[in-house]
Design a protein around this motif. Structure first.
Motif: not given
Length: 270
Positions: A150, A152, A161-162
């Protein structure tokens, strides 16, 4: 949930049980860029994950790709697998054989699962970790992996993407392809198995800044027999052996994307 089985007995930890998988050669990463120039970037990204969360190089486990074809030739000709999803029927639900062959099969399949794109989805990641690791280490691994996957910074570095999704028009590729396995130690309920494999990792698509590249690794798994199955308790990873690449022209972005979408990964590796 299981990762498939191939219950071939080796006579009680006897025999070599070597796999025979033939892979294509190549020396370019994709889309006109020399392979060796792009490999260091891909390897460094994968190494970050391996060091931070004690996981093997990132590469389709939990998806159940494919689909039943009807009697027409038209249906049979059109691939129905989703990107990086395993092909075939539902994975076998029973465990691996309680012998050397079973330990090697477990290690090879666990390498495929832990290196799959499923690790980038929280629900699938939890399912994989609970299946692969011994109960007494699964919880701690789960926590470490949730933090790592997770991040970033990590996701941005590999172009996701996140939520771990690829940009529009691109396909995320993360697959491990075992080349062979070797048992280096074994006992009644313990085994140490080395898995030599190549991995494909990156984003396919015309605008990709992280094209799909290949890397080579050997991961040594410590396995224990628990709840009538082989489970991972620990592992170590190292680079190589790396074969000499042939002078093959890299495929275009379109060809790579088409291949990833049409050729599903394996439900089981051995």
């Amino acid at each position: 949930m299981s990762l498939g089985d191939d219950h071939q007995s080796s006579g009680g930890y006897g025999g070599t049980g070597q796999t025979r998988t033939r892979l294509p050669d190549g020396d370019a990463d994709g889309y006109g860029t020399p392979r060796r120039g792009g490999r260091s970037s891909s390897r460094s990204l994968v190494t970050v994950v391996g060091v931070v969360v004690l996981l093997i190089a990132a590469i389709a486990f939990a998806n159940r790709g494919g689909g039943d074809s009807d009697a027409s030739g038209e249906a049979a000709d059109k691939p129905k697998t989703s990107a990086t999803a395993p092909t075939g029927t539902t994975p076998v639900q029973s465990g691996f054989a309680h012998d050397e062959q079973g330990a090697q099969s477990a290690a090879a399949n666990y390498a495929v699962a832990l290196g799959s794109d499923g690790m980038f989805d929280k629900a699938r990641r939890h399912e994989i970790v609970d299946t692969v690791y011994a109960p007494d280490v699964a919880a701690s691994r789960q926590s470490d992996l949730d933090v790592a996957y997770s991040s970033p910074e990590f996701l941005a570095n590999i172009g996701l993407d996140k939520n771990g999704r690829a940009p529009a028009g691109q396909t995320f590729v993360s697959r491990v392809i075992p080349v062979g396995t070797k048992t280096t130690a074994s006992g009644a309920d313990k085994a140490t198995v080395e898995v030599w494999y190549t991995s494909l990792f990156g984003l396919s698509g015309g605008n990709s800044t992280n094209p799909v590249t290949e890397s080579w690794y050997t991961t040594t798994y410590q396995l224990t027999w628990v709840n009538n199955d082989w489970k991972v308790t620990d592992f170590q990873q190292k680079d190589g052996p790396v074969p000499v690449g042939r002078d093959q022209r890299a495929s275009t972005a379109d060809d790579m994307t088409k291949a990833v979408e049409e050729y599903g990964g394996f439900t089981y590796a051995r």
